[in-house]
Scaffold this motif. Structure first.
Motif, PDB file in Angstrom:
ATOM      1  N   ASN A   1       0.820  -1.211   0.000  1.00 12.06           N
ATOM      2  CA  ASN A   1       0.000   0.000   0.000  1.00 12.06           C
ATOM      3  C   ASN A   1       0.855   1.262   0.000  1.00 12.06           C
ATOM      4  O   ASN A   1       0.527   2.239  -0.674  1.00 12.06           O
ATOM      5  N   VAL A   2       1.949   1.248   0.752  1.00 12.26           N
ATOM      6  CA  VAL A   2       2.840   2.399   0.801  1.00 12.26           C
ATOM      7  C   VAL A   2       3.446   2.644  -0.580  1.00 12.26           C
ATOM      8  O   VAL A   2       3.505   3.788  -1.057  1.00 12.26           O
TER       9      VAL A   2
ATOM     10  N   ALA B   1       0.685   3.995  -2.928  1.00 14.77           N
ATOM     11  CA  ALA B   1       0.329   5.372  -2.581  1.00 14.77           C
ATOM     12  C   ALA B   1       1.420   6.332  -3.038  1.00 14.77           C
ATOM     13  O   ALA B   1       1.131   7.435  -3.538  1.00 14.77           O
ATOM     14  N   SER B   2       2.666   5.921  -2.911  1.00 14.97           N
ATOM     15  CA  SER B   2       3.778   6.747  -3.345  1.00 14.97           C
ATOM     16  C   SER B   2       3.754   6.935  -4.863  1.00 14.97           C
ATOM     17  O   SER B   2       3.951   8.038  -5.378  1.00 14.97           O
TER      18      SER B   2
ATOM     19  N   TYR C   1       1.143   6.742  -6.794  1.00 15.31           N
ATOM     20  CA  TYR C   1      -0.021   7.585  -7.083  1.00 15.31           C
ATOM     21  C   TYR C   1       0.320   9.063  -6.893  1.00 15.31           C
ATOM     22  O   TYR C   1       0.057   9.894  -7.756  1.00 15.31           O
ATOM     23  N   ARG C   2       0.940   9.382  -5.756  1.00 10.96           N
ATOM     24  CA  ARG C   2       1.297  10.776  -5.487  1.00 10.96           C
ATOM     25  C   ARG C   2       2.311  11.300  -6.491  1.00 10.96           C
ATOM     26  O   ARG C   2       2.241  12.456  -6.929  1.00 10.96           O
TER      27      ARG C   2
ATOM     28  N   ALA D   1      -5.591   3.058  -7.745  1.00  8.28           N
ATOM     29  CA  ALA D   1      -5.589   3.385  -6.314  1.00  8.28           C
ATOM     30  C   ALA D   1      -6.999   3.248  -5.741  1.00  8.28           C
ATOM     31  O   ALA D   1      -7.176   2.809  -4.601  1.00  8.28           O
TER      32      ALA D   1
ATOM     33  N   LEU E   1      -7.111   2.509  -1.811  1.00 10.82           N
ATOM     34  CA  LEU E   1      -6.219   3.497  -1.209  1.00 10.82           C
ATOM     35  C   LEU E   1      -6.891   4.855  -1.079  1.00 10.82           C
ATOM     36  O   LEU E   1      -6.646   5.583  -0.123  1.00 10.82           O
ATOM     37  N   ILE E   2      -7.713   5.201  -2.067  1.00  9.58           N
ATOM     38  CA  ILE E   2      -8.446   6.459  -2.012  1.00  9.58           C
ATOM     39  C   ILE E   2      -9.897   6.189  -2.396  1.00  9.58           C
ATOM     40  O   ILE E   2     -10.201   5.184  -3.038  1.00  9.58           O
TER      41      ILE E   2
END
Length: 88
Positions: A21-22, A25-26, A28-29, A61, A66-67
């Motif tokens: 997940n980390v 998420a990274s 995605y950002r 995501a 995640l979102i």
């Protein structure tokens, strides 16, 4: 520390899921920031191309939880609006 075998396994799974997940998420950002950076530079062509690459990452995501889907829709809409305003 977990006492039962079942709890130990759950702890291992939680660690691996968190790591995945980390990373997602990274990623995605990073894709979103890349689009924002190109918009701020005023490069419409590159921003559009980067936006097209970011959409599947944003959607994945959502799929992975995640979102929220509304956040994804809002983000895609706002990025697209900013790209369109570059030419105007």
């Amino acid at each position: 520390m977990a006492n039962s075998a079942q709890a130990r396994k759950r702890a291992r799974q939680a660690d691996s899921h968190r790591a995945a997940n980390v990373a997602l998420a990274s990623r995605y950002r990073t894709f979103v920031k890349k689009v924002v950076k190109l918009i701020e530079e005023g490069d419409r062509e590159q921003a559009t191309q980067s936006y097209k690459e970011a959409i599947p990452v944003i959607d994945s995501a959502v799929t992975r939880g995640l979102i929220h889907r509304n956040k994804a829709a809002r983000q895609k809409s706002r990025l697209n609006a900013r790209i369109k305003s570059l030419s105007a």
